[in-house]
Scaffold this active site. Structure first.
Site, PDB file in Angstrom:
ATOM      1  N   ASP A   1      10.613   4.485 -10.113  1.00 36.16           N
ATOM      2  CA  ASP A   1      10.491   4.951 -11.326  1.00 36.16           C
ATOM      3  C   ASP A   1      10.984   6.205 -11.725  1.00 36.16           C
ATOM      4  O   ASP A   1      11.457   6.408 -12.785  1.00 36.16           O
ATOM      5  CB  ASP A   1       8.854   5.201 -11.572  1.00 36.16           C
ATOM      6  CG  ASP A   1       8.170   3.858 -11.632  1.00 36.16           C
ATOM      7  OD1 ASP A   1       8.839   2.870 -11.380  1.00 36.16           O
ATOM      8  OD2 ASP A   1       6.844   3.869 -11.736  1.00 36.16           O
TER       9      ASP A   1
ATOM     10  N   SER B   1       0.885  -1.075   0.141  1.00 36.27           N
ATOM     11  CA  SER B   1       0.034   0.191   0.097  1.00 36.27           C
ATOM     12  C   SER B   1       0.864   1.107   0.041  1.00 36.27           C
ATOM     13  O   SER B   1       1.743   1.554  -0.882  1.00 36.27           O
ATOM     14  CB  SER B   1      -0.911   0.181   1.173  1.00 36.27           C
ATOM     15  OG  SER B   1      -1.803   0.869   1.151  1.00 36.27           O
TER      16      SER B   1
ATOM     17  N   LYS C   1      -0.800  -3.977  -3.410  1.00 38.87           N
ATOM     18  CA  LYS C   1      -1.910  -3.454  -2.824  1.00 38.87           C
ATOM     19  C   LYS C   1      -2.119  -2.206  -3.585  1.00 38.87           C
ATOM     20  O   LYS C   1      -1.704  -1.223  -2.916  1.00 38.87           O
ATOM     21  CB  LYS C   1      -2.059  -3.573  -1.454  1.00 38.87           C
ATOM     22  CG  LYS C   1      -3.585  -3.305  -0.826  1.00 38.87           C
ATOM     23  CD  LYS C   1      -3.965  -1.779  -0.834  1.00 38.87           C
ATOM     24  CE  LYS C   1      -5.289  -1.582  -0.279  1.00 38.87           C
ATOM     25  NZ  LYS C   1      -5.910  -0.267  -0.163  1.00 38.87           N
TER      26      LYS C   1
END
Length: 426
Positions: free
Chosen positions: A343, A332, A357
């Site tokens: 990224d 999460s 999640k």
């Protein structure tokens, strides 16, 4: 919290290893109960006062109003416009004339919500909403574990750092077969949590199944002081270590800033997210922002496919090399931070695949101080990756076995240290 859905010094969590009214996002790890009281959330706006009812007719009326309120919330908020391929209108009057009191309404609402087949969308009785508020306030009581029910087994999802559960040696994926001699098969997560919790200084006995081993743990209950950020010295004084045990506390950002002040002289940093089941969406975004000069952090997409992007602001807390440790318990909000730094090529992820999640819940307060966790959107990493049920792959894979844990070895941390030594030496 902005809950996208889950703690002494840093705890090593092995790879095998709650829940508001205003437009609030929450990053919940799973349909689970934290026996210390809460996981990922933000306080409800203004709790409603309970309605005083006397007659049977009054009780029935209040029950039906509560049920209809819950039905309407799901209809207007739920991320899947098909409601899991069913006609949601069929539920509106399904129990009309059959609800005698709020207990009946609770059962009916729970049944209705279960039809969505969404483990993160769930009804919260007033006690659970109260726990949720307590968890955000960081005043919790119990043994310090988060539990969940899977395949009719009561499992430990995570232990909180420096708690009775951690000191007793409980581990993620431990199956709790008995609580004070009472079998847990068929017991709800909520009922199990009630059995495990208790007053400070009292004891609870847990029968644990770990692989082929049967263990008996007698644990003294205590106040669980929720601290989110921990540091510890490394063998190499050039490397700083900071563990984020959860993202739940409203004080987390202050804790993070204070801890980073003590690490400013370090030449590299390890951020340990292992076993971190999540917390406030806002905490994840703001901590990611601390380490990014620019770029996107995360985006959320609702059922109308509207996309909202959260981006970094100029200025970073450090420009030095960073390693993020992740594992199967990193979920999460942890995955928001890990995904943002990966990224944007700001950090190297080391460890094992994260939990996966990628859904966002909104917690709504109902009229009698009960509430609803409702999945309202999904989130994507900066590269547009949907990690739900997939997780995030580390840049460098490193295993951490139960044998390592028992032998007090940490090959993932060792791998991070070696990586950063090479980076510093460049």
């Amino acid at each position: 919290m902005n809950n996208p859905g889950s703690l002494s010094t840093a705890l090593k969590i092995p790879a095998f290893l709650k829940r508001a009214g205003i437009f609030t996002f929450i990053a919940l790890f799973s349909t689970s109960i934290s026996v210390f009281s809460g996981c990922n959330l933000q306080k409800p706006a203004t709790p409603s006062s309970a309605v005083n009812v006397n007659t049977a007719a009054d009780k029935a009326r209040v029950a039906e109003q509560l049920y209809d309120e819950a039905w309407t919330m799901v209809r207007t908020e739920y991320v899947d416009g098909s409601f899991n391929g069913q006609d949601w209108s069929k539920w509106r009057y399904k129990y009309q004339g059959k609800l005698k009191d709020t207990d009946d309404a609770y059962v009916a609402i729970g049944t209705m919500v279960a039809s969505l087949n969404d483990e993160y969308t769930r009804f919260l009785q007033p006690r659970d909403m109260n726990e949720q508020s307590m968890s955000i306030d960081s005043r919790l009581y119990g043994v310090g574990i988060q539990i969940s029910k899977r395949d009719n087994k009561l499992l430990v999802l995570a232990t909180i750092d420096d708690t009775p559960a951690q000191r007793a040696g409980l581990m993620p994926k431990d199956q709790i077969t008995h609580i004070n001699g009472i079998e847990t098969a068929g017991m709800s997560v909520e009922d199990a949590a009630d059995q495990i919790r208790g007053e400070k200084g009292t004891f609870v006995t847990l029968s644990i199944k770990r692989g082929n081993d049967e263990l008996l743990k007698q644990i003294e209950r205590d106040e669980i002081k929720i601290k989110s950020v921990f540091t510890k010295p490394m063998d190499d004084p050039q490397v700083g270590y900071i563990r984020l045990s959860s993202f739940i506390s409203e004080n987390m950002l202050d804790e993070m800033k204070d801890s980073m002040k003590d690490l400013t002289a370090k030449q590299a940093l390890i951020i340990d997210l292992r076993g971190n089941y999540g917390g406030l969406f806002s905490n994840a975004v703001e901590i990611a922002d601390m380490f990014l000069e620019s770029g996107d952090i995360v985006s959320i997409v609702n059922r109308e496919r509207d996309r909202r992007v959260y981006s970094a602001h100029p200025g970073t807390i450090t420009e030095k090399p960073v390693v993020v440790l992740i594992d199967g318990g990193s979920a999460s909000a942890s995955e928001i931070l890990a995904g943002a730094l990966k990224d944007n090529h700001r950090a190297t992820l080391i460890g094992s695949q994260s939990f996966g999640k990628g859904l966002v819940q909104k917690i709504n307060t109902l009229s009698n101080n009960s509430g609803m966790n409702i999945t309202i959107s999904k989130y994507l990493t900066p590269n547009g990756t949907d990690i739900n049920k997939k997780g995030i792959e580390p840049n460098v894979k490193a295993a951490y076995t139960e044998a390592d844990y028992l032998a007090q070895r940490d090959p993932q941390l060792d791998r991070a240290m070696q990586f950063l030594k090479n980076e510093i030496g460049k």
